[in-house]
Enzyme design. Structure first.
Site, mmCIF file in Angstrom:
data_model
loop_
_atom_site.group_PDB
_atom_site.id
_atom_site.type_symbol
_atom_site.label_atom_id
_atom_site.label_comp_id
_atom_site.label_asym_id
_atom_site.label_seq_id
_atom_site.Cartn_x
_atom_site.Cartn_y
_atom_site.Cartn_z
ATOM 1 N N SER A 50 65.264 29.206 -12.141
ATOM 2 C CA SER A 50 65.203 30.603 -11.744
ATOM 3 C C SER A 50 63.891 31.243 -12.180
ATOM 4 C CB SER A 50 66.380 31.368 -12.345
ATOM 5 O OG SER A 50 66.382 31.239 -13.746
ATOM 6 N N HIS A 56 64.146 32.574 -24.420
ATOM 7 C CA HIS A 56 65.040 33.604 -24.944
ATOM 8 C C HIS A 56 64.288 34.663 -25.724
ATOM 9 C CE1 HIS A 56 67.644 30.163 -24.049
ATOM 10 N NE2 HIS A 56 68.431 31.123 -23.587
HETATM 11 N N1 GLN Z 1 68.923 26.512 -13.003
HETATM 12 C C1 GLN Z 1 69.419 27.536 -13.838
HETATM 13 C C2 GLN Z 1 68.362 28.611 -14.040
HETATM 14 O O1 GLN Z 1 67.223 28.299 -14.085
HETATM 15 C C3 GLN Z 1 69.872 26.988 -15.170
HETATM 16 C C4 GLN Z 1 70.485 28.029 -16.039
HETATM 17 C C5 GLN Z 1 71.118 27.505 -17.329
HETATM 18 O O2 GLN Z 1 70.813 26.459 -17.829
HETATM 19 N N2 GLN Z 1 72.008 28.244 -17.926
HETATM 20 O O3 GLN Z 1 68.665 29.762 -14.175
#
Ligand code: GLN
Ligand code: ZN
Length: 767
Positions: free
Chosen positions: A440, A701
């Site tokens: 994402s 994060h």
């Molecule tokens: N593919 C998802 C993203 O990039 C993975 C999210 C996750 O690992 N929680 O948002």
């Protein structure tokens, strides 16, 4: 007389009133008095409803502004020193500082750690203990709430987390045995019980879910010591010890012989334990039977529950049986009656907390007054159960036949990794230290607005598609510009990685207000799997194909894996979870095949939840891991050798499941490591993980922008222990929660770090 009882009721309010009140208070929009008034209103409503429905034991102190474990720490005065607590009564602001940290002109403190409550999606605040931790009665909430209910004419059963579970779930200095703190802790529990008894409490509930877990010798001994003392302190007041989420198994004797008046067992999660408990229970004890599922959304099969209850009554007699929820209903949404738009037939198969209270009362009436007294409820329940057994909306013969026809070859790639690797290298032509992201990109306000408007129907599909395509075009161009090797389309069209797929799969339904507390003021609304799962049409192919059409670089297809889809949904209770997981695996398999046919050469199947699906008892791990791994492989193994399968996992301790992670046989795995300075890599190193791996070098994060140098340091650290031709360069997780202003410089630095690694490699080869 058999009694109707409940272990706990959701505190968030039917319309998440508590969330809204607490967040308003945090923002300074309402006063503390207002907050308390709103909380009182929720409590009163919950108590009154439970009383009016006909419960004999109604829980109190199940309310918390943030979390019940944090409330215990406040009750017991276990406040870490960084909060500069003066030792007086704990104020609401101190409480919230412990929960969320605080940053004001007066103080700057971090929050206490938060972790999952057993295998639920609820998170509790982890108690922190020093070596010489002292305890002190420091909060009057449990007494106040009992009085508050009493004033409203409602007798309640106050709920406490029991001392052994409380200590076991805490974090001790130097990892010392928390049971060493028992002698310091017990006097406080004794005075709490005495005070409750003095105020006229008849029953107190001590939650001891740890009694149903794997116990150390010191925990077992602690259980005896603690309850010997506590039963004396309680005097004439009755104690019920509750266990849930697992069966008692080898702890049956221990649990049955604690010197308390009643024991509660979870017969939804562990129905098999009933016989052993009936045999072991001493003659003076009451058994509370958790027959109504407190953590799911399915209607109770009343006939089946009655038969369990009658088995117990035959053996123990009516005076020694209580009907109960399996665990606190904290994990269930509040009220199904609010779901006015839900498909009526599917709705008819469900019960949320309010309906579950009614079920408990109905069952109790059935055993006390005879089945004739609940005949219409029984007919209704039997019809519902029969409908669920036979409905063509649930049972899809094609799906069942497909699961039956699964062969071992279907969950195995054509060749082993070493042999398919050259085909992938030839097809992708990537440099060493290839760069990619987890999927994402930032979800901007415009993206969210467009999606919301499309959902509401105010933005026509054509315009929505155009807006998303424009977003995809921009992120593709951006990734090309900065020199990313494997591109992603950015997931702009996805609100949530499970909901997005659930909405497109058969067998799923969604609630409007089916909120469940996840932590603090955060609630989640898990999608509901009610029937056989299948994929009617491709779910992601158009978006991914469009993205690939914009670039010559490989475009990575992004899917959520079957285990994660299962773990983050309410799952049907009429077949084993493994069966449902295989069905989802087959649906994802179809998507993987379609992506491959559409020319996508790299496909990522995310499994961030694989570890949290682990059973609570170690003895059950292997069986789970076997079907979990099989389901993942079912979803990914249809592809040609040259197609590269990625997976991603985050926030997990990998050491104890590294075999299973390797068994997934993904060509590339990306994992979270940057926060732990690559420590999490250790498992992969010791195990000699054979496939390619992208240890995250950018902690998404945090809003911090990592420098080139620090990412090079992390990569060098990784390259020391993992052959560099196995290493990828990527962030820790998806970037959707971040803003572009941070993401751009961070990714650009990340790519420069990869280039630096390549240059170093070349110069060392020349030398
Ligand atoms: N593919 C998802 C993203 O990039 C993975 C999210 C996750 O690992 N929680 O948002
Ligand atoms: Zn992640």
């Amino acid at each position: 007389m058999v009694l109707a009882t409940n272990l706990g009721f959701p505190r968030i309010g039917g319309k998440r009133e508590l969330k809204k009140a607490v967040e308003s208070y945090w923002k300074g929009a309402i006063s503390q008095d207002d907050l308390h008034a709103q909380a009182r209103a929720i409590r009163l409503q919950n108590w009154t409803m439970q009383k009016d429905t006909g419960l004999d034991h109604i829980p109190s102190n199940d309310f918390a502004f943030y979390d019940q474990m944090l409330d215990m720490s406040c009750l017991l005065g276990a406040v870490p020193s960084r909060y500069n607590w003066d030792g007086g009564a704990i104020t609401l602001d101190l409480y919230f500082a412990m929960a969320r940290g605080a940053q004001t002109d007066r103080q700057d403190v971090t929050a206490m750690e938060m972790t999952k409550w057993f295998d639920t999606n609820y998170h509790y605040i982890v108690p922190e203990f020093t070596k010489d931790q002292s305890f002190k009665l420091s909060c009057s909430k449990i007494f106040d709430h009992y009085q508050e209910a009493k004033k409203a004419g409602i007798e309640t059963r106050p709920v406490l987390v029991g001392p052994i579970t409380y200590l076991s779930l805490g974090k001790t200095e130097d990892d010392n045995d928390p049971m060493a703190l028992l002698s310091a802790l017990l006097p406080i529990y004794e005075s709490i019980l005495k005070q409750l008894a003095d105020s006229g409490v008849k029953w107190v509930q001590m939650d001891e879910p740890c009694l149903a877990m794997d116990l150390s010798e010191s925990q077992k001994a602690a259980y005896k010591t603690a309850y010997d003392m506590l039963s004396k302190a309680a005097g004439d007041m009755n104690i019920i010890v509750t266990t849930y989420f697992e069966g008692l198994r080898e702890n049956t004797q221990l649990a049955c012989n604690l010197p308390v008046e009643a024991l509660h067992i979870d017969l939804r999660r562990a129905p098999d334990q009933l016989d052993a408990v009936l045999n072991a229970l001493p003659e003076d004890k009451i058994l509370s039977l958790g027959v109504v599922d407190g953590r799911n959304i399915w209607k109770n099969d009343l006939a089946q529950s009655l038969s369990i209850l009658n088995t117990a009554i035959d053996k123990l007699g009516e005076e020694r049986v209580m009907v109960a929820s399996s665990c606190s209903m904290l994990h269930s949404p509040v009220d199904l009656a609010q779901e006015v738009k839900m498909d009526p037939q599917i709705k008819n198969w469900m019960a949320f907390a309010t309906q579950k209270v009614q079920e408990i009362v109905t069952l109790t009436k059935g055993v006390n007054e005879g089945e004739a007294s609940i005949s219409s409820e029984l007919v209704h329940s039997n019809e519902g159960a029969e409908e669920r057994r036979t409905s063509s909306r649930i049972h899809n013969p094609e799906v069942k036949a497909r699961v039956k026809a699964i062969t071992p070859e279907m969950s195995s790639r054509q060749q082993i990794f070493a042999d398919r690797r050259p085909a992938q290298q030839a097809s992708l032509g990537l440099p060493s230290y290839p760069t990619t992201t987890i999927g994402s990109f930032p979800q901007t306000t415009e993206i969210r607005k467009a999606r919301a408007a499309f959902k509401k129907g105010t933005l026509p599909e054509m315009d929505y598609t155009l807006a998303m395509k424009e977003e995809i075009k921009q992120v593709v161009r951006y990734q090309e510009e900065i020199g990313m090797d494997v591109l992603v389309h950015g997931e702009a069209e996805r609100n949530d990685m499970v909901e997005y797929f659930g909405e497109q799969l058969e067998g799923y339904v969604f609630s409007k207000l089916g909120w469940v507390q996840s932590y603090g003021s955060r609630c989640v609304k898990p999608p509901i799997i009610y029937g056989d799962v299948s994929r009617p049409t491709p779910m992601t192919v158009d978006w991914t194909h469009y993205a690939q059409s914009l670039t010559d670089q490989p475009m990575k297809g992004m899917l959520t894996g079957p285990i994660t889809i299962l773990c983050w949904s309410f799952v049907r209770d009429d077949q084993p979870r493994s069966e449902t997981c295989r069905q989802i695996g087959l649906a994802i398999r179809d998507e993987v095949s379609d992506l491959e046919s559409a020319g996508i050469k790299v496909i990522q199947v995310d499994e961030p939840a694989i570890r949290e699906g682990l059973p609570l008892r170690r003895a059950d791990w292997d069986a789970y891991l076997e079907w979990a791994v099989e389901s993942f492989k079912l979803s990914t193994c249809s592809v040609a050798d040259s197609t590269q399968i990625h997976t991603h996992m985050c926030y997990a301790e990998f050491n104890d499941i590294i075999d299973a992670i390797a068994a997934l046989d993904a060509d590339v795995i990306s994992i979270e490591t940057s926060r732990s300075q690559m420590e999490l890599l250790e498992a992969f190193v010791t195990y000699k993980y054979p496939n390619e791996i992208g240890p995250g070098v950018y902690d998404i994060h945090s809003p911090r922008i990592p420098t080139i140098e620090e990412m090079v340091v992390l990569l060098e650290k990784a390259a020391k222990v993992i052959p560099s031709n196995q290493l990828w360069v990527n962030p820790d997780c998806g970037l959707k929660t971040r803003g572009w202003a941070e993401v751009k410089p961070a990714l650009e630095n990340m790519i420069k770090a990869a280039k630096e690694m390549r240059e170093k490699e070349e110069s060392s080869q020349v030398a």
